[in-house]
Design a protein around this motif. Structure first.
Motif, short mmCIF file in Angstrom:
data_model
loop_
_atom_site.label_atom_id
_atom_site.label_comp_id
_atom_site.label_asym_id
_atom_site.label_seq_id
_atom_site.Cartn_x
_atom_site.Cartn_y
_atom_site.Cartn_z
N GLN A 44 0.85 -1.17 0.00
CA GLN A 44 0.00 0.00 0.00
C GLN A 44 0.90 1.24 0.00
OE1 GLN A 44 -2.69 -0.40 3.26
NE2 GLN A 44 -3.66 -2.22 2.40
N ALA A 45 0.53 2.22 -0.80
CA ALA A 45 1.42 3.33 -1.10
C ALA A 45 1.73 4.20 0.11
CB ALA A 45 0.81 4.19 -2.20
N LYS A 46 2.98 4.64 0.17
CA LYS A 46 3.37 5.71 1.10
C LYS A 46 3.06 7.04 0.42
CE LYS A 46 7.31 5.21 3.24
NZ LYS A 46 8.77 4.98 3.45
N GLU A 47 2.56 7.98 1.17
CA GLU A 47 2.13 9.25 0.59
C GLU A 47 3.10 10.37 0.93
OE1 GLU A 47 -1.90 10.19 1.58
OE2 GLU A 47 -2.69 8.27 0.89
N GLY A 48 3.24 11.34 -0.03
CA GLY A 48 3.93 12.60 0.23
C GLY A 48 5.42 12.58 0.01
N GLU A 49 5.99 11.45 -0.39
CA GLU A 49 7.43 11.41 -0.66
C GLU A 49 7.70 10.34 -1.72
OE1 GLU A 49 9.63 8.81 2.48
OE2 GLU A 49 8.05 9.89 3.57
N SER A 51 8.86 7.15 -3.21
CA SER A 51 9.06 5.83 -2.62
C SER A 51 9.18 4.82 -3.76
CB SER A 51 7.89 5.47 -1.71
OG SER A 51 7.71 6.42 -0.70
N ARG A 52 9.46 3.57 -3.40
CA ARG A 52 9.58 2.52 -4.40
C ARG A 52 8.38 1.58 -4.32
NH1 ARG A 52 13.67 2.04 -7.66
NH2 ARG A 52 15.56 3.24 -7.27
N GLY A 53 7.90 1.16 -5.49
CA GLY A 53 6.81 0.21 -5.56
C GLY A 53 6.85 -0.54 -6.87
N ARG A 54 6.07 -1.60 -6.94
CA ARG A 54 5.99 -2.39 -8.16
C ARG A 54 5.03 -1.76 -9.16
NH1 ARG A 54 10.26 -5.75 -8.78
NH2 ARG A 54 10.50 -7.19 -7.04
N GLY A 55 5.35 -1.88 -10.43
CA GLY A 55 4.45 -1.41 -11.47
C GLY A 55 3.10 -2.10 -11.38
N ASP A 191 7.83 -4.26 -12.70
CA ASP A 191 9.15 -3.67 -12.49
C ASP A 191 9.10 -2.65 -11.34
OD1 ASP A 191 10.42 -5.11 -14.40
OD2 ASP A 191 10.80 -3.44 -15.77
N SER A 192 10.26 -2.37 -10.80
CA SER A 192 10.36 -1.39 -9.72
C SER A 192 10.34 0.03 -10.27
CB SER A 192 11.66 -1.64 -8.94
OG SER A 192 11.85 -0.65 -7.96
N TRP A 193 9.55 0.90 -9.63
CA TRP A 193 9.43 2.31 -9.99
C TRP A 193 9.61 3.18 -8.75
CZ3 TRP A 193 7.90 4.34 -14.89
CH2 TRP A 193 7.51 3.39 -15.84
N GLU A 194 10.02 4.43 -8.97
CA GLU A 194 9.80 5.46 -7.96
C GLU A 194 8.41 6.02 -8.20
OE1 GLU A 194 12.67 8.55 -7.70
OE2 GLU A 194 14.39 7.19 -7.73
N TYR A 195 7.69 6.29 -7.12
CA TYR A 195 6.36 6.87 -7.29
C TYR A 195 6.12 7.94 -6.23
CZ TYR A 195 4.74 4.08 -3.28
OH TYR A 195 4.58 3.55 -2.03
N LEU A 196 5.23 8.86 -6.58
CA LEU A 196 4.87 9.96 -5.67
C LEU A 196 3.36 10.14 -5.74
CD1 LEU A 196 5.92 12.32 -3.85
CD2 LEU A 196 5.82 13.75 -5.90
N VAL A 197 2.70 10.12 -4.57
CA VAL A 197 1.25 10.31 -4.52
C VAL A 197 0.92 11.36 -3.47
CG1 VAL A 197 0.77 7.95 -5.29
CG2 VAL A 197 0.91 8.43 -2.83
N ASN A 198 -0.23 12.01 -3.67
CA ASN A 198 -0.71 13.07 -2.77
C ASN A 198 0.33 14.17 -2.59
OD1 ASN A 198 -2.75 14.21 -1.23
ND2 ASN A 198 -2.05 13.27 0.67
N GLN A 199 1.05 14.47 -3.67
CA GLN A 199 2.06 15.52 -3.64
C GLN A 199 2.41 15.89 -5.08
OE1 GLN A 199 3.48 16.93 -0.83
NE2 GLN A 199 4.64 18.35 -2.12
N ASP A 213 19.15 2.73 -6.24
CA ASP A 213 18.58 1.48 -6.72
C ASP A 213 18.44 0.51 -5.55
OD1 ASP A 213 18.48 2.42 -9.28
OD2 ASP A 213 20.45 1.63 -9.82
N ALA A 214 17.25 -0.02 -5.39
CA ALA A 214 16.99 -0.89 -4.24
C ALA A 214 15.74 -1.69 -4.51
CB ALA A 214 16.81 -0.05 -2.96
N VAL A 215 15.49 -2.66 -3.70
CA VAL A 215 14.24 -3.41 -3.81
C VAL A 215 13.11 -2.51 -3.37
CG1 VAL A 215 15.35 -5.61 -3.42
CG2 VAL A 215 14.49 -4.33 -1.47
N PRO A 216 11.88 -2.76 -3.82
CA PRO A 216 10.76 -1.91 -3.44
C PRO A 216 10.52 -1.91 -1.94
CG PRO A 216 10.18 -3.33 -5.28
CD PRO A 216 11.49 -3.80 -4.77
N TRP A 217 10.06 -0.78 -1.45
CA TRP A 217 9.67 -0.69 -0.06
C TRP A 217 8.51 -1.62 0.20
CZ3 TRP A 217 4.84 0.48 1.81
CH2 TRP A 217 4.74 0.63 3.18
#
Length: 576
Positions: A44-49, A51-55, A191-199, A213-217
């Motif tokens: 579940q997404a982290k908001e405001g910064e 972060s890493r997540g799967r596509g 695939d791993s992405w950087e993502y930003l939500v609510n910002q 470069d790292a594994v997703p949070w």
């Protein structure tokens, strides 16, 4: 009342766990129970910064790898970006191909330049979708011969947008590839992405990345399960084990309960130790250790469409069986679509409950559509179990050394035994002969001895018969007193005459029943094919499950439709 109870229990499940719980019986259902569930809340997404997540970003439609549970009524825009790596430079004539799954709109950038826009206007804080667009299927777009402009370190950036703040769902997922003399995948699903939500992102977000470069949070949720006989004493709490679900980042949690009292109703609850949310209480019952009249259901080939699956799962719950034997082709994923398993589990947990909410335990078998490729494989080319790792990680199975196998026996006291076999999907037919010979001989005097597998030896004519099973297994069934064999796979209904060596033998033969049409489009063999099969006593192109009722003097197999009508029946005397 039943609908209300099931709804309340289902809502409870969603608060603490994502999919489940489901109960599996394995080897000793009188005193043991395997309880499992699947958790995707770690993504579940982290908001405001950043972060890493799967596509596969989104919510509301059960197909997302990074779940945006906080998006609805809060924000409409999601920004994602990633660096790409090229094994070799692209040629000047190479085409760049984008495949997108989106709801409702998006803008795609490469190294800061807009290259594709669908159902959207504006950018960044002003990005909007003028109308709705459902993510029904992947859509393919050619960006032209621009692949040669890419380099290792190029940044692919994307913004997705919902058309309404209160929209019921959202999806954003892409695949990127080079098409030329040879094709190269640059971005694949999950695939791993950087993502930003609510910002709103910074001005240079399309041309730079901020995370190493790292594994997703992900959050490492910990669960405990408490259980007790209904209304009797304090809960006993135990920690759950976990492992990854196949090649996904989702986790399968499990608790193996042992030392349970036979023929006893239990209640259990699952507690997320991170959030303190609780799923439950749920109800289950152990099997009796000594014989009493009872019934179970059996079937296979379950999920072509949700309406068909839901309808027969509801029928299963309304029959309130002691257990359900589900023998192959469950979610039709061919080991390549984990999302369908989530739907399969959700349908089972929601619909397949007795009137009092009791969860119906499963006895599980494997079929061809649990395996990559989805076909039957010859004796000398049987796939290894890793080609069915979705099935083998969701359900408890047996093992032989380091190899996981789906042949095992389930014993209900000394009155009923089930022998489960793999009809050539991850283990060759001949390789299982020693196990079948020994396990059936050891249970030769058991009053009710059944075998079950997927691919039919004595089929209905919709597909070829499994001649290898006729030759290698059926003589063992006959020698060791198997009372009935349940087969599936052909998407129709069949009941054979009692058979010995393939010929009708009403006094000593074995009936073969089933052919698998729980929740699939049915087939009907031609008259010519049926005429080649004198062993068929009844055939019908009807969705069904089979209710098996055990009595002191024998057993009855009733074929039931989803609305509860019995369209065929066979009764067989106790022979031991």
């Amino acid at each position: 009342m039943r609908t209300l109870l099931v709804s309340l229990l289902s809502i409870s499940c969603l608060h603490a766990i994502d999919h489940g719980p489901y109960i599996q019986w394995f080897q000793d259902p009188c005193h043991e129970a395997e309880i499992r569930w699947v958790d995707r809340s770690g993504f579940q997404a982290k908001e405001g910064e950043w972060s890493r997540g799967r596509g596969g970003f989104g919510y509301g439609d059960n197909d997302d790898q990074t779940v945006l549970n906080g998006m609805q009524n809060k924000y409409t825009i999601v920004s994602i970006r990633k660096k790409i790596t090229l094994a070799a430079p692209a040629n000047a004539d190479d085409e760049l191909i984008v495949e997108a799954l989106y709801d409702d709109g998006f803008v795609l950038y490469i190294d800061g330049k807009e290259v594709l826009r669908k159902n959207s206007t504006g950018a960044d804080a002003e990005l909007e979708a003028p109308g709705g667009h459902e993510a029904k299927a992947w859509e393919k777009f050619s960006l032209g011969k621009i692949a040669s402009s890419l380099k290792t370190g190029s940044i692919v950036a994307m913004q997705g947008v919902n058309d309404k703040l209160d929209s019921s769902d959202f999806s954003l997922d892409i695949r990127l590839s080079i098409k030329g003399k040879t094709s190269t995948d640059l971005i694949t699903r999950s695939d791993s992405w950087e993502y930003l939500v609510n910002q709103i992102p910074e001005k240079d977000w399309r041309t730079s990345t901020s995370l190493p470069d790292a594994v997703p949070w992900k959050a490492d949720a910990q669960y405990t399960l408490g259980y007790r006989p209904v209304g009797n004493g304090e809960m006993t709490w135990t920690s759950a084990n976990s492992h990854l679900f196949a090649r996904t980042e989702s986790k399968v949690f499990s608790v193996s309960l042992k030392g349970l009292k036979a023929d006893t109703r239990y209640e259990f609850s699952i507690r997320n130790e991170s959030t303190k949310e609780i799923s439950g209480p749920h109800l289950m019952q152990t099997a009796p250790e000594t014989f009493r009249p009872m019934h179970f259901v059996i079937g296979g080939d379950m999920f072509h469409t949700l309406p068909l699956l839901d309808a027969m799962n509801i029928r299963c719950g309304q029959e309130a069986p002691l257990f359900a034997a589900l023998i192959g082709d469950h979610a039709y994923t061919n080991n390549g679509n984990p999302d369908r398993w989530y739907q399969w589990i959700d349908s089972w947990v929601t619909h397949c409950r007795a009137k009092d909410g009791r969860l119906i335990p499963m006895v599980m078998g494997i079929g061809n559509h649990e395996v990559a490729g989805g076909g039957f494989f010859p004796e000398n080319n049987t796939p290894t179990p890793d080609k069915a790792d979705e099935f083998y990680t969701l359900f408890r199975m047996s093992s032989e050394g380091s190899r996981v196998i789906s042949r095992y026996a389930v014993d209900f006291g000394n009155y009923l035994s089930f022998i489960l076999l793999d009809s050539g999907h991850t283990e060759a037919i001949s390789r299982q002969v020693p196990f079948l010979a020994q396990s059936s001989a050891n249970r030769k005097k058991t009053p009710f001895l059944f075998a079950a597998y997927h691919r039919p030896a004595w089929g209905s004519g919709c597909k070829d018969d499994a001649v290898d099973i006729q030759q290698k297994w059926c003589p063992i069934f006959e020698k060791n007193g198997v009372d009935a064999v349940f087969e599936h796979d052909h998407h129709t209904y069949k009941r054979t005459w009692p058979l010995t060596a393939g010929k009708r033998d009403d006094a000593n033969g074995i009936p073969y029943l089933g052919d698998g049409a729980w929740g699939v489009a049915v087939r009907n063999p031609s008259k010519a094919e049926l005429q080649k099969r004198p062993w068929i006593a009844k055939q019908a192109p009807i969705n069904h499950l089979i209710r098996v009722t055990l009595a002191k003097d024998g057993f009855t197999c009733d074929a039931l439709t989803a609305d509860g009508k019995t369209f065929d029946s066979g009764t067989y005397p106790l022979r031991k």
